[in-house]
Design a protein around this motif. Sequence first.
Motif, PDB file in Angstrom:
ATOM      1  N   UNK A  40       0.802  -0.912   0.123  1.00  0.00           N
ATOM      2  CA  UNK A  40      -0.038  -0.480  -0.133  1.00  0.00           C
ATOM      3  C   UNK A  40       0.651   1.431   0.330  1.00  0.00           C
ATOM      4  N   UNK A  41       0.426   2.327  -0.976  1.00  0.00           N
ATOM      5  CA  UNK A  41       1.272   3.585  -0.524  1.00  0.00           C
ATOM      6  C   UNK A  41       0.170   4.622  -0.659  1.00  0.00           C
ATOM      7  N   UNK A  42       0.668   5.381  -0.136  1.00  0.00           N
ATOM      8  CA  UNK A  42       0.109   6.311   0.543  1.00  0.00           C
ATOM      9  C   UNK A  42       0.190   7.699  -0.352  1.00  0.00           C
ATOM     10  N   UNK A  43      -1.355   8.161  -0.679  1.00  0.00           N
ATOM     11  CA  UNK A  43      -1.504   9.502  -1.668  1.00  0.00           C
ATOM     12  C   UNK A  43      -0.959  10.729  -2.100  1.00  0.00           C
ATOM     13  N   UNK A  77       2.970   6.131  -5.370  1.00  0.00           N
ATOM     14  CA  UNK A  77       1.800   5.854  -5.694  1.00  0.00           C
ATOM     15  C   UNK A  77       0.278   5.774  -6.491  1.00  0.00           C
ATOM     16  N   UNK A  78      -1.132   4.965  -6.171  1.00  0.00           N
ATOM     17  CA  UNK A  78      -1.799   5.382  -7.428  1.00  0.00           C
ATOM     18  C   UNK A  78      -1.586   3.971  -8.292  1.00  0.00           C
ATOM     19  N   UNK A  79      -1.404   3.069  -8.053  1.00  0.00           N
ATOM     20  CA  UNK A  79      -0.779   1.719  -8.762  1.00  0.00           C
ATOM     21  C   UNK A  79      -2.100   1.471  -8.987  1.00  0.00           C
ATOM     22  N   UNK A  80      -2.568   0.236 -10.330  1.00  0.00           N
ATOM     23  CA  UNK A  80      -3.217  -0.534 -10.441  1.00  0.00           C
ATOM     24  C   UNK A  80      -3.834  -0.108 -11.761  1.00  0.00           C
ATOM     25  N   UNK A  81      -4.569  -1.317 -12.683  1.00  0.00           N
ATOM     26  CA  UNK A  81      -4.405  -1.383 -14.027  1.00  0.00           C
ATOM     27  C   UNK A  81      -6.064  -0.084 -14.218  1.00  0.00           C
TER      28      UNK A  81
END
Length: 308
Positions: free
Chosen positions: A151-154, A210-214
């Motif tokens: 998990x990364x902080x925004x 931040x903001x990881x994903x597909x």
Amino acid sequence: MAVRPSPDAVPALAVLLPERRRFAGQPLGDALGKALARGDRLSDGEPGEQAQLLRHVDLLPRGWPMAAITRQRDAGDAVLHQWLRADPAHVRPDMTGARVLAIGDLGLSQDEADALLAPLRPLFGDTGFPISAPVPSRWYLALPVEARLPAFSPPDAVLGDDLFSHLPEGPEGRRWRALLNEAQVLLHNHPVNAARVAAGKPAVNSLCFWGAGKLPDRVHMPFAAVSSDDAELLSLAALAGVGASGDGPQLLDLRRARDLSAVAARLQPALEDLARDGLRLDFADGARWWLQAGQRWRFWRRPTARLA
């Protein structure tokens, strides 16, 4: 007679605003003060930038993969990978750690960004995470679709805070802490930063992951037009097929406003001609108001002087 709306009803105009504390001590002005006093205070929403935007946009599957969302608008290739933002950042050491003073928009030129990326490409490329910067303020890591990430902080949580309190934890976070440390060493020794410091500009001496994903399968917004200069919101609007103009409900983004009188002036025409479907004000701290024409009969209510 005004009918109290559902908090989820779509207004003729929805306005995104910053946290109320940004306007602390500033007078509301006559028109806006009257409108808020006579309007309906809706139940508070969840505070924070992400929660505020999610009140106006629907993503499937659920999540907040902002790296892929902005990458699609910036480069058009987001479907190929999972993405992680690795935005340029400026941190300043202090007595307790390292304070994050800027993320993303550091006034970099594309040439500066490309030069700063040069020593970072082998570092991240060797781990299988190529780094690129289609625009100077937004840097990206391309990840395998199946990659597992901590998990990364925004950025809105990290900015102004101690960098070390937002580093990813656990076994999966160990790799990212090591990568960030190596990246900081490379950036610290970069001649572009030496030139920027000599010119009185902030050095790019860290990164913000931040903001990881597909890329989402579907993005929907109940608006015909969005007015904003925010890259994240514009990227969401582009995926939803919503442009800057159109007939129907409108979304106006004033989250960067600092002067309440300027906000009141911008809203003056809408306040003078409130549509039947109303005007909704949505503050980043979760406070919300619904304003519509029938509320003018509540003339006995004393105008609100200042935001709480």
